[in-house]
Design an enzyme around this catalytic site. Structure first.
Site, PDB file in Angstrom:
ATOM      1  N   ARG A 138       9.188  36.583 -55.458  1.00 47.68           N
ATOM      2  CA  ARG A 138       8.772  37.730 -56.283  1.00 47.68           C
ATOM      3  C   ARG A 138       7.319  37.641 -56.742  1.00 47.68           C
ATOM      4  O   ARG A 138       6.761  36.553 -56.895  1.00 47.68           O
ATOM      5  CB  ARG A 138       9.692  37.882 -57.486  1.00 47.68           C
ATOM      6  CG  ARG A 138       9.401  36.928 -58.584  1.00 47.68           C
ATOM      7  CD  ARG A 138      10.192  37.242 -59.814  1.00 47.68           C
ATOM      8  NE  ARG A 138      10.348  36.018 -60.571  1.00 47.68           N
ATOM      9  CZ  ARG A 138      11.080  35.896 -61.637  1.00 47.68           C
ATOM     10  NH1 ARG A 138      11.773  36.914 -62.081  1.00 47.68           N
ATOM     11  NH2 ARG A 138      11.146  34.761 -62.272  1.00 47.68           N
ATOM     12  N   LYS A 190      18.425  39.167 -65.508  1.00 49.16           N
ATOM     13  CA  LYS A 190      18.387  39.512 -66.937  1.00 49.16           C
ATOM     14  C   LYS A 190      17.260  40.506 -67.227  1.00 49.16           C
ATOM     15  O   LYS A 190      17.471  41.522 -67.876  1.00 49.16           O
ATOM     16  CB  LYS A 190      18.188  38.251 -67.802  1.00 49.16           C
ATOM     17  CG  LYS A 190      19.258  37.192 -67.603  1.00 49.16           C
ATOM     18  CD  LYS A 190      19.034  35.981 -68.497  1.00 49.16           C
ATOM     19  CE  LYS A 190      17.760  35.203 -68.220  1.00 49.16           C
ATOM     20  NZ  LYS A 190      17.726  34.525 -66.912  1.00 49.16           N
TER      21      LYS A 190
HETATM   22  P1  AP5 Z   1      12.198  33.432 -68.621  1.00 51.05           P
HETATM   23  O1  AP5 Z   1      10.980  34.259 -68.481  1.00 51.05           O
HETATM   24  O2  AP5 Z   1      13.256  33.851 -69.565  1.00 51.05           O
HETATM   25  O3  AP5 Z   1      12.770  33.204 -67.162  1.00 51.05           O
HETATM   26  P2  AP5 Z   1      14.239  32.895 -66.615  1.00 51.05           P
HETATM   27  O4  AP5 Z   1      15.354  32.895 -67.582  1.00 51.05           O
HETATM   28  O5  AP5 Z   1      14.076  31.637 -65.856  1.00 51.05           O
HETATM   29  O6  AP5 Z   1      14.578  34.118 -65.826  1.00 51.05           O
HETATM   30  P3  AP5 Z   1      13.758  34.963 -64.792  1.00 51.05           P
HETATM   31  O7  AP5 Z   1      12.812  35.857 -65.516  1.00 51.05           O
HETATM   32  O8  AP5 Z   1      13.172  34.123 -63.724  1.00 51.05           O
HETATM   33  O9  AP5 Z   1      14.949  35.740 -64.108  1.00 51.05           O
HETATM   34  P4  AP5 Z   1      15.835  36.948 -64.618  1.00 51.05           P
HETATM   35  O10 AP5 Z   1      17.232  36.490 -64.848  1.00 51.05           O
HETATM   36  O11 AP5 Z   1      15.161  37.692 -65.727  1.00 51.05           O
HETATM   37  O12 AP5 Z   1      15.842  37.789 -63.288  1.00 51.05           O
HETATM   38  P5  AP5 Z   1      14.905  39.012 -62.870  1.00 51.05           P
HETATM   39  O13 AP5 Z   1      15.462  40.276 -63.403  1.00 51.05           O
HETATM   40  O14 AP5 Z   1      13.480  38.665 -63.172  1.00 51.05           O
HETATM   41  O15 AP5 Z   1      11.794  31.924 -69.053  1.00 51.05           O
HETATM   42  C1  AP5 Z   1      10.729  31.261 -68.430  1.00 51.05           C
HETATM   43  C2  AP5 Z   1      10.472  29.936 -69.160  1.00 51.05           C
HETATM   44  O16 AP5 Z   1      10.094  30.200 -70.530  1.00 51.05           O
HETATM   45  C3  AP5 Z   1      11.669  28.972 -69.287  1.00 51.05           C
HETATM   46  O17 AP5 Z   1      11.843  28.172 -68.134  1.00 51.05           O
HETATM   47  C4  AP5 Z   1      11.253  28.158 -70.518  1.00 51.05           C
HETATM   48  O18 AP5 Z   1      10.259  27.205 -70.203  1.00 51.05           O
HETATM   49  C5  AP5 Z   1      10.628  29.230 -71.417  1.00 51.05           C
HETATM   50  N1  AP5 Z   1      11.622  29.872 -72.283  1.00 51.05           N
HETATM   51  C6  AP5 Z   1      11.949  31.194 -72.308  1.00 51.05           C
HETATM   52  N2  AP5 Z   1      12.909  31.441 -73.217  1.00 51.05           N
HETATM   53  C7  AP5 Z   1      13.206  30.239 -73.780  1.00 51.05           C
HETATM   54  C8  AP5 Z   1      14.142  29.834 -74.771  1.00 51.05           C
HETATM   55  N3  AP5 Z   1      14.971  30.723 -75.363  1.00 51.05           N
HETATM   56  N4  AP5 Z   1      14.186  28.517 -75.091  1.00 51.05           N
HETATM   57  C9  AP5 Z   1      13.363  27.608 -74.513  1.00 51.05           C
HETATM   58  N5  AP5 Z   1      12.453  27.925 -73.555  1.00 51.05           N
HETATM   59  C10 AP5 Z   1      12.379  29.242 -73.189  1.00 51.05           C
HETATM   60  O19 AP5 Z   1      15.143  39.010 -61.293  1.00 51.05           O
HETATM   61  C11 AP5 Z   1      14.662  37.984 -60.471  1.00 51.05           C
HETATM   62  C12 AP5 Z   1      14.378  38.534 -59.065  1.00 51.05           C
HETATM   63  O20 AP5 Z   1      15.611  38.947 -58.485  1.00 51.05           O
HETATM   64  C13 AP5 Z   1      13.469  39.778 -59.054  1.00 51.05           C
HETATM   65  O21 AP5 Z   1      12.703  39.748 -57.892  1.00 51.05           O
HETATM   66  C14 AP5 Z   1      14.475  40.953 -59.001  1.00 51.05           C
HETATM   67  O22 AP5 Z   1      13.936  42.074 -58.383  1.00 51.05           O
HETATM   68  C15 AP5 Z   1      15.610  40.347 -58.182  1.00 51.05           C
HETATM   69  N6  AP5 Z   1      16.933  40.846 -58.558  1.00 51.05           N
HETATM   70  C16 AP5 Z   1      17.394  41.139 -59.808  1.00 51.05           C
HETATM   71  N7  AP5 Z   1      18.675  41.548 -59.750  1.00 51.05           N
HETATM   72  C17 AP5 Z   1      19.046  41.507 -58.441  1.00 51.05           C
HETATM   73  C18 AP5 Z   1      20.261  41.805 -57.729  1.00 51.05           C
HETATM   74  N8  AP5 Z   1      21.362  42.224 -58.380  1.00 51.05           N
HETATM   75  N9  AP5 Z   1      20.264  41.636 -56.380  1.00 51.05           N
HETATM   76  C19 AP5 Z   1      19.156  41.196 -55.722  1.00 51.05           C
HETATM   77  N10 AP5 Z   1      17.964  40.901 -56.333  1.00 51.05           N
HETATM   78  C20 AP5 Z   1      17.927  41.045 -57.676  1.00 51.05           C
END
Ligand code: AP5
Length: 218
Positions: free
Chosen positions: A128, A13
């Site tokens: 990461r 995302k």
């Molecule tokens: P938040 O920061 O939103 O984290 P998340 O949803 O768990 O998502 P991530 O940031 O870990 O992953 P992403 O999907 O963004 O992937 P990314 O691009 O980084 O939330 C963290 C915490 O905050 C929650 O657990 C909660 O406690 C709280 N919170 C936040 N919003 C909330 C809400 N609305 N309500 C309640 N609580 C809330 O990519 C990940 C990795 O994969 C990177 O290394 C990237 O380089 C790699 N990557 C990306 N795409 C690909 C691909 N296509 N192929 C291979 N690798 C890839």
């Protein structure tokens, strides 16, 4: 255009939101980033969210609805936004609907980044880390700095990892996703604005698929 990026932790995302910001001038509204900034600033919200986030659980609907409600009124968001990590519960989806209706704004699409492979999600987040100064992202297996220990973009030698990227917290984050957030897939399907994209494809192909979809919707 107003978009939601929906998907499990590690589905890409944040990565795709940044691409959309660069290419289409939309503003990324990441509730995770907002909460981490509140933590870094030591605000009351940040202090309350710190332990909840580190454990992988969700912060309460009231808190996140409040921070999104404040941010969505900022002048830079008028051109369009990408909600990254919000809504995450049916309660948040209802609050967002009201927020947009009150402002006579509409949602154009909910893009679901579909990754039906938990091992891949764990692999992506557990390796990461980011530059502590400019935020450039790296990964133990897939993207190391060209000069070991030195950020390619700004030359800083300090890096950081998220407390909730541990294997233990990731299990809880995935559980929270399946229990609380995945019902939104049905919710937005019924509303007719859910568009699933294969999030297991490589980043460039995911970006291309989203670009193609948005061109069609424009
Ligand atoms: P938040 O920061 O939103 O984290 P998340 O949803 O768990 O998502 P991530 O940031 O870990 O992953 P992403 O999907 O963004 O992937 P990314 O691009 O980084 O939330 C963290 C915490 O905050 C929650 O657990 C909660 O406690 C709280 N919170 C936040 N919003 C909330 C809400 N609305 N309500 C309640 N609580 C809330 O990519 C990940 C990795 O994969 C990177 O290394 C990237 O380089 C790699 N990557 C990306 N795409 C690909 C691909 N296509 N192929 C291979 N690798 C890839």
């Amino acid at each position: 255009m107003n978009l939601i990026l929906l998907g499990p932790p590690g589905s890409g995302k944040g990565t795709q939101a940044r691409f959309l910001t660069d290419k289409r001038g939309l503003v990324q509204l990441s509730t995770g980033d907002m909460l981490r900034s509140a933590m870094a600033a030591g605000t009351e919200i940040g202090l309350r969210a710190k332990d909840i986030m580190a454990s992988g659980r969700l912060v309460s609907d009231d808190v996140v609805n409040g921070i999104v409600g404040e941010r969505i009124d900022a002048p830079d968001v008028r051109k369009g936004f990408i909600l990254d990590g919000y809504p995450r519960t049916l309660g948040q989806a209802a609050a967002l609907e009201k927020m947009l209706a009150d402002r006579r704004r509409k949602l154009d699409a909910v893009i679901e980044l579909r990754v039906d492979d938990d091992d891949e999600l764990v692999r992506r987040v557990s390796g990461r880390y980011t530059c502590a100064k400019c935020g450039e992202g790296y990964h133990d297996q897939t993207k190391q700095p060209r000069r070991p220990g030195v950020c390619d973009k700004c030359g800083s030698t300090e890096f950081k990892r998220r407390a909730d990227d541990s294997a233990e917290a990731m299990k809880i984050r995935l559980m929270a996703y399946y229990k609380e957030t995945s019902p939104l897939i049905g919710y937005y399907t019924c509303k007719g604005n859910l568009f699933p994209i294969d999030g297991l494809a490589d980043m460039a192909n995911v970006e291309r698929a989203i670009g193609g979809l948005l061109d069609k919707l424009a």
